[in-house]
Design a protein around this motif. Sequence first.
Motif, PDB file in Angstrom:
ATOM      1  N   GLY A  27       0.795  -1.228   0.000  1.00 54.27           N
ATOM      2  CA  GLY A  27       0.000   0.000   0.000  1.00 54.27           C
ATOM      3  C   GLY A  27       0.823   1.272   0.000  1.00 54.27           C
ATOM      4  O   GLY A  27       2.031   1.249  -0.261  1.00 54.27           O
ATOM      5  N   ARG A  28       0.124   2.350   0.331  1.00 53.48           N
ATOM      6  CA  ARG A  28       0.646   3.701   0.069  1.00 53.48           C
ATOM      7  C   ARG A  28       1.892   4.095   0.838  1.00 53.48           C
ATOM      8  O   ARG A  28       2.528   5.083   0.503  1.00 53.48           O
ATOM      9  CB  ARG A  28      -0.452   4.740   0.344  1.00 53.48           C
ATOM     10  CG  ARG A  28      -1.553   4.692  -0.683  1.00 53.48           C
ATOM     11  CD  ARG A  28      -2.807   5.320  -0.139  1.00 53.48           C
ATOM     12  NE  ARG A  28      -3.302   4.523   0.972  1.00 53.48           N
ATOM     13  CZ  ARG A  28      -4.405   4.799   1.658  1.00 53.48           C
ATOM     14  NH1 ARG A  28      -5.098   5.859   1.367  1.00 53.48           N
ATOM     15  NH2 ARG A  28      -4.791   4.008   2.627  1.00 53.48           N
ATOM     16  N   TYR A  29       2.268   3.356   1.894  1.00 49.62           N
ATOM     17  CA  TYR A  29       3.491   3.738   2.614  1.00 49.62           C
ATOM     18  C   TYR A  29       4.737   3.294   1.844  1.00 49.62           C
ATOM     19  O   TYR A  29       5.842   3.670   2.197  1.00 49.62           O
ATOM     20  CB  TYR A  29       3.480   3.153   4.044  1.00 49.62           C
ATOM     21  CG  TYR A  29       3.735   1.662   4.097  1.00 49.62           C
ATOM     22  CD1 TYR A  29       2.789   0.754   3.641  1.00 49.62           C
ATOM     23  CD2 TYR A  29       4.942   1.160   4.582  1.00 49.62           C
ATOM     24  CE1 TYR A  29       3.027  -0.611   3.668  1.00 49.62           C
ATOM     25  CE2 TYR A  29       5.193  -0.195   4.605  1.00 49.62           C
ATOM     26  CZ  TYR A  29       4.228  -1.075   4.149  1.00 49.62           C
ATOM     27  OH  TYR A  29       4.478  -2.430   4.166  1.00 49.62           O
ATOM     28  N   LEU A  30       4.538   2.487   0.800  1.00 48.37           N
ATOM     29  CA  LEU A  30       5.679   2.019  -0.001  1.00 48.37           C
ATOM     30  C   LEU A  30       5.787   2.816  -1.313  1.00 48.37           C
ATOM     31  O   LEU A  30       4.842   2.812  -2.108  1.00 48.37           O
ATOM     32  CB  LEU A  30       5.527   0.524  -0.339  1.00 48.37           C
ATOM     33  CG  LEU A  30       5.591  -0.457   0.832  1.00 48.37           C
ATOM     34  CD1 LEU A  30       5.333  -1.888   0.341  1.00 48.37           C
ATOM     35  CD2 LEU A  30       6.942  -0.378   1.539  1.00 48.37           C
ATOM     36  N   PRO A  31       6.913   3.479  -1.541  1.00 51.65           N
ATOM     37  CA  PRO A  31       7.055   4.257  -2.790  1.00 51.65           C
ATOM     38  C   PRO A  31       6.865   3.399  -4.046  1.00 51.65           C
ATOM     39  O   PRO A  31       6.308   3.867  -5.035  1.00 51.65           O
ATOM     40  CB  PRO A  31       8.474   4.826  -2.714  1.00 51.65           C
ATOM     41  CG  PRO A  31       9.115   4.238  -1.503  1.00 51.65           C
ATOM     42  CD  PRO A  31       8.071   3.621  -0.647  1.00 51.65           C
TER      43      PRO A  31
END
Length: 344
Positions: A27-31
Amino acid sequence: MDSSALLDVLKAKKASRRPVWFMRQAGRYLPEYLELRAKAGSFLNLCYSPELAAEVTLQPLRRFDLDAAILFADILVVPQAMGLGLTFAEGEGPVVEKISGLARVQALWRLDEAEEVRLVCETAEAVKSKLPAGIALIGFCGAPWTVASYMVGGGGEGGREIARAVAASGIEWFGLLIDRLIEASVSYLIRQIDAGVDVVQIFDSWAGDLPGYLQEDLVGRPIAAIITKVRAARPNVPVIVFARGAGAGHKRIGQITRAEALSVETSLPLTWARDQLAGSHAVQGNLDPLLVEKGGAALEKAVELIIGALPKDRHIFNLGHGMRPGTPPEHVEQVVRHLRKLDG
Ligand code: CP3
């Protein structure tokens, strides 16, 4: 799958190590996730692009020493496959086309022919073919109450209140909606199992919205019906039930569903979970996602307290809810490293 720490714990066997995975680990915490979402154009396009969705499923495993991958999709694939409109506005939650009344519920589509289901299962097949040995693949669906909450209320705080009021009214069409969702969930989970998932998790994220007296009828019984039917069709696939916010209700939900594992929210005292649940279920959870976002000494202390409360063979290390979008990936790395160090 031959052997995996997650499956061992779920089957009450001696595990080589304490299994760990995280809700919303992709999800969004991973670039690298944001990059693929941009390539797909939107979150939903990403869910329905099997090759990209498979890649997103595998991304966290390349960074962290995890014991499971969770199929990249959403619980709201089911209402969409039943014919309801679904949109995700950036920075806001999902918006589902609302339904009410017997005629609308009766007109919902069956899942069998749904393109959305076919695409999600294609993702599962693609992940399965690339998964390293010993890593389990988790499939999932939303529980009938939580999915119905979105279908009746449309989503958001206000929508959840609308759904709760309808649930408490005991109106006939709401009962039928729950039945239709049981049927859809059984079909969806069996398709995922046939596509290669090793474990399934049923997410009842809004279980804690209901008054206690409705928990058994609207959380426990519908989930139990799903599990009974899936087990009859495909035995040997363990089930994790996440009735988030059920509190003391987890015990009864565990008795009714006979799930192999119960996933518990951050606010549940783990000593209670150890005494009341761990005798008959593995317990999953319950690290505070906020502490993972903040990092530091408080995070390591929380990890220590959790693993101190639950024995290695009866515990699946996880969060009490999904990873927050602002979480630095280094903090996730810190959790896994600390866990492995303490567990020896
Ligand atoms: O890594 C994983 O956990 C697997 C994929 C997964 C997603 N959603 C991807 C997702 C899973 C298992 C879910 C389950 C889900 N979806 C639940 C149950 C778990 C929970 O969080 O309580 C619920 C309630 C939903 C519905 C949903 N989807 C909401 C409320 C939101 C918006 C809130 C948020 O976190 O943004 C989504 C969007 C969503 N689902 C995202 C992801 C990665 C973010 C989409 C984006 O990239 O913008």
